[in-house]
Design a protein around this motif. Sequence first.
Motif, PDB file in Angstrom:
ATOM      1  N   GLU A 122      -4.143   7.490  12.783  1.00 42.24           N
ATOM      2  CA  GLU A 122      -5.226   7.083  11.738  1.00 42.24           C
ATOM      3  C   GLU A 122      -4.695   6.452  10.620  1.00 42.24           C
ATOM      4  OE1 GLU A 122      -8.320   7.312  13.013  1.00 42.24           O
ATOM      5  OE2 GLU A 122      -7.922   8.750  14.692  1.00 42.24           O
ATOM      6  N   LYS A 123      -5.721   6.058   9.708  1.00 44.87           N
ATOM      7  CA  LYS A 123      -5.597   5.247   8.568  1.00 44.87           C
ATOM      8  C   LYS A 123      -4.619   6.290   7.682  1.00 44.87           C
ATOM      9  CE  LYS A 123      -8.460   2.662   6.355  1.00 44.87           C
ATOM     10  NZ  LYS A 123      -9.404   2.334   5.600  1.00 44.87           N
ATOM     11  N   SER A 124      -3.769   5.839   6.659  1.00 47.10           N
ATOM     12  CA  SER A 124      -3.064   6.611   6.090  1.00 47.10           C
ATOM     13  C   SER A 124      -2.940   5.851   4.694  1.00 47.10           C
ATOM     14  CB  SER A 124      -1.717   6.937   6.743  1.00 47.10           C
ATOM     15  OG  SER A 124      -0.813   7.492   5.652  1.00 47.10           O
ATOM     16  N   PRO A 125      -2.833   6.608   3.579  1.00 50.33           N
ATOM     17  CA  PRO A 125      -2.713   5.985   2.460  1.00 50.33           C
ATOM     18  C   PRO A 125      -1.395   5.218   2.078  1.00 50.33           C
ATOM     19  CG  PRO A 125      -2.670   8.472   1.960  1.00 50.33           C
ATOM     20  CD  PRO A 125      -3.222   8.000   3.170  1.00 50.33           C
ATOM     21  N   LYS A 126      -0.325   5.917   2.933  1.00 47.38           N
ATOM     22  CA  LYS A 126       1.075   5.208   2.896  1.00 47.38           C
ATOM     23  C   LYS A 126       1.076   4.216   4.229  1.00 47.38           C
ATOM     24  CE  LYS A 126       4.339   7.607   1.028  1.00 47.38           C
ATOM     25  NZ  LYS A 126       5.587   8.557   0.786  1.00 47.38           N
TER      26      LYS A 126
END
Length: 326
Positions: A122-126
């Motif tokens: 999924e989307k990740s801040p990193k």
Amino acid sequence: MKGKIYFDKIVQKRIELDITQKEVSEKIGVSLSVIKALETGRSNSSYETLEKLADLLKLNIDEIYNPEYRETKIISIINNKGGVGKTSVCNSLSYALSEMNYKVLCIDADMQMNLTHSFGLEKSPKHLGLAMENEDNLLNYIQKTKYENIDFIVSDLSMSTTEMLLFTKIERESVLKHMLKDVINKGLYDFIIFDTNPVLGILNYNVLNVSEYVIIPIELGIFAIDGLDTLIKYINSIKKTNEKLTIAGIVINKYDLREKKITETCEDIVNEVFRNKVFNTKISVDTKIKQAQLENVPVMHLGGNIRIVKQYKELAKEVIKVVSGK
């Protein structure tokens, strides 16, 4: 012997202790030529010899030898045409290599995030876009997947602005090369495999500038092969800054025997242009691809006696042969 010997550390410590190469050879019981070859990186040695050498130089064996080190090969999957199955090739080749016990790092450099989703991530801040914005060390952006031998750096929808951001950077063509240096130097992976976006811009320039090999998936249709000359010119332009870059091969993807006349005509054109660069293995049209996409898993993970799984295993063998120079 597998792994990596840190030749420079050996030389540095020997000089520091004021020991000559001849004295080293006499004390550990090997010829002077072996020591000279060892210190210049022209020869490996036995583990027993390295143990004696480490003991003589008052070093731990792991300071001069890393048995887990892997010679990393970097491959980009690229095409400036959409819909040719670029992500499926990247996904399936990575999985096939991992099943052959190779350690693989997948990097999603396409803002559409298709490769990211195909591994159930999924989307990740990193994500890669943030890393490139800050020019961060990519060691800090690697995440594990649930698949053995496969690690990942995810993409993000915000990467649609990465092209613009790169134009503000110093040495903008080499930003990614600097960011990936520690990952390569640590020898963590046998393969780093990039999925790219279909725009021949500065982001893909960065990806190819750090790559050694390019794999081009194509579909046998006139429109699909129409832009190949532009892609080849783009790849050749990058060779000016990355002399190692070479086309590993062309993958004929979505091969459909029901369209025999069209496919044969287009295949003749591709073979004429690329000659010995076309992989023997063709990847067939298969509804299992859509099933895998729906389930957010690699098609190879579906396993069983599936035709496309067998084809990707054969393609992986061809890729190994090319990158190993055999």
